[in-house]
Design a protein around this motif. Sequence first.
Motif, PDB file in Angstrom:
ATOM      1  N   GLY A  76     -10.983  -0.255  -4.705  1.00 61.73           N
ATOM      2  CA  GLY A  76      -9.602  -0.194  -4.771  1.00 61.73           C
ATOM      3  C   GLY A  76      -9.169  -1.621  -5.586  1.00 61.73           C
ATOM      4  O   GLY A  76      -8.284  -1.568  -6.437  1.00 61.73           O
ATOM      5  N   THR A  77      -9.745  -2.713  -5.367  1.00 61.53           N
ATOM      6  CA  THR A  77      -9.414  -3.932  -5.964  1.00 61.53           C
ATOM      7  C   THR A  77      -9.933  -3.876  -7.538  1.00 61.53           C
ATOM      8  O   THR A  77      -8.884  -4.115  -8.620  1.00 61.53           O
ATOM      9  N   ILE A  78     -10.712  -3.249  -7.911  1.00 60.62           N
ATOM     10  CA  ILE A  78     -11.131  -3.052  -9.104  1.00 60.62           C
ATOM     11  C   ILE A  78     -10.289  -1.997 -10.012  1.00 60.62           C
ATOM     12  O   ILE A  78      -9.969  -2.387 -11.167  1.00 60.62           O
ATOM     13  N   SER A  79      -9.995  -1.078  -9.575  1.00 60.79           N
ATOM     14  CA  SER A  79      -8.957   0.080 -10.043  1.00 60.79           C
ATOM     15  C   SER A  79      -7.761  -0.947 -10.193  1.00 60.79           C
ATOM     16  O   SER A  79      -7.076  -0.602 -11.386  1.00 60.79           O
ATOM     17  N   ASN A  80      -7.101  -1.346  -9.224  1.00 62.82           N
ATOM     18  CA  ASN A  80      -6.059  -2.199  -9.476  1.00 62.82           C
ATOM     19  C   ASN A  80      -5.935  -3.302 -10.386  1.00 62.82           C
ATOM     20  O   ASN A  80      -4.904  -3.252 -11.155  1.00 62.82           O
ATOM     21  N   ILE A  93      -2.524 -11.178  -5.606  1.00 60.96           N
ATOM     22  CA  ILE A  93      -3.555 -10.965  -4.680  1.00 60.96           C
ATOM     23  C   ILE A  93      -3.288 -10.169  -3.628  1.00 60.96           C
ATOM     24  O   ILE A  93      -3.619  -9.033  -3.131  1.00 60.96           O
ATOM     25  N   LYS A  94      -2.012 -10.577  -3.103  1.00 67.40           N
ATOM     26  CA  LYS A  94      -1.484 -10.104  -1.819  1.00 67.40           C
ATOM     27  C   LYS A  94      -0.879  -8.790  -2.204  1.00 67.40           C
ATOM     28  O   LYS A  94      -1.138  -7.627  -1.260  1.00 67.40           O
ATOM     29  N   ASP A  99      -1.696  -2.636  -1.971  1.00 67.58           N
ATOM     30  CA  ASP A  99      -1.729  -1.504  -2.648  1.00 67.58           C
ATOM     31  C   ASP A  99      -2.829  -0.836  -2.386  1.00 67.58           C
ATOM     32  O   ASP A  99      -2.850   0.492  -2.683  1.00 67.58           O
ATOM     33  N   VAL A 100      -3.845  -1.475  -2.359  1.00 66.99           N
ATOM     34  CA  VAL A 100      -5.441  -0.884  -1.865  1.00 66.99           C
ATOM     35  C   VAL A 100      -5.064  -0.139  -0.458  1.00 66.99           C
ATOM     36  O   VAL A 100      -5.859   0.979  -0.324  1.00 66.99           O
ATOM     37  N   TYR A 101      -4.525  -0.930   0.422  1.00 68.98           N
ATOM     38  CA  TYR A 101      -4.357  -0.126   1.704  1.00 68.98           C
ATOM     39  C   TYR A 101      -3.549   1.133   1.634  1.00 68.98           C
ATOM     40  O   TYR A 101      -3.799   1.901   2.400  1.00 68.98           O
ATOM     41  N   ASN A 102      -2.364   0.985   0.875  1.00 68.30           N
ATOM     42  CA  ASN A 102      -1.430   2.178   0.664  1.00 68.30           C
ATOM     43  C   ASN A 102      -2.027   3.181  -0.505  1.00 68.30           C
ATOM     44  O   ASN A 102      -1.362   4.069  -0.423  1.00 68.30           O
TER      45      ASN A 102
END
Length: 308
Positions: A76-80, A93-94, A99-102
């Motif tokens: 998710g972090t990579i995609s964002n 970062i926050k 966004d990963v969580y959602n």
Amino acid sequence: MNRIVYIDVIKFIAISLVITYHCHCFDNNVVSAAILSMCCPLFFAVNGSLLLRKNREYRYYVPKLLKILFLILFWGTISNVAHVVIYNEPYSIKQCLIDVYNLRMDYCNHLWFLFTLFILYLLYPLLRPILRDRKVLFISLIVICCFSLYGIYPFFKRMNPIQGWHSYSLAYSVGGYAILKTYEVKSKMILFVAFLFGIICQALFNHYYVCDDSVFVGYMTPFTFVTTLSLIKLFSMIQWKEHTVIDFIAHNTLGIYLVHWSLAMFLVAKYNITPYVYFYPVLIMIVSCVICWLMNKNKVTRWLINLN
């Protein structure tokens, strides 16, 4: 461990459809949307057929559940981050973690698949003892379909105990287990006719039910359910020969799924009106396979693209 060749063929077709869908090459064609709607249902059906036949306890699933959570955070972090680079947006970062969580749309929305797999892995140990009996399996499948498939579940919506997640995946998982391990179909022609019937009905549904994403809505229809189960049963009755390319892709479907998203996002964002857009699925498949091949060379990176 010997691989089941027809399962590999199905997984190869499924990941090819996923990549094609995410490239948005055939968004406006009702027939292609009907075919593409099988992509994730095929994965769920195969996953259920393989895992529900085995008497696995939670001690088998717990490490996989923890790993799924990590993969969601990592990819998710990579995609964002990839989205920020492609679209040149300010990002913290926050906000990235939020966004990963959602599962923020267009950023890492493809990871809904892992969230759904997480819930299925929680349910499989509970379902396995219940589904051993053939009659109970049949009744359970009907009930699950009534509560989860679009076109059926509205009649049960107020009493639906499994709404709020991609519950149709449970119908495909149990359906895949039932059709491959329990119910016998002697005629390939019946299965082929059922497959065509499902495609035609889904195409008509796409034509008359206008929505933003016909492929995604198609996951939840009884027509795609019929198409998916008839296809995997038909393929199970065919004598397939092993092929190196298909074997590699089938073995790395999760890695390809995780890697291809950023590649598709880049091509669609930057070059979505070129005359070569229909070649994007092939290009993304090749590049994703190369990346997975390289990641498999190292123990650490190999861990990031599979659930084993």
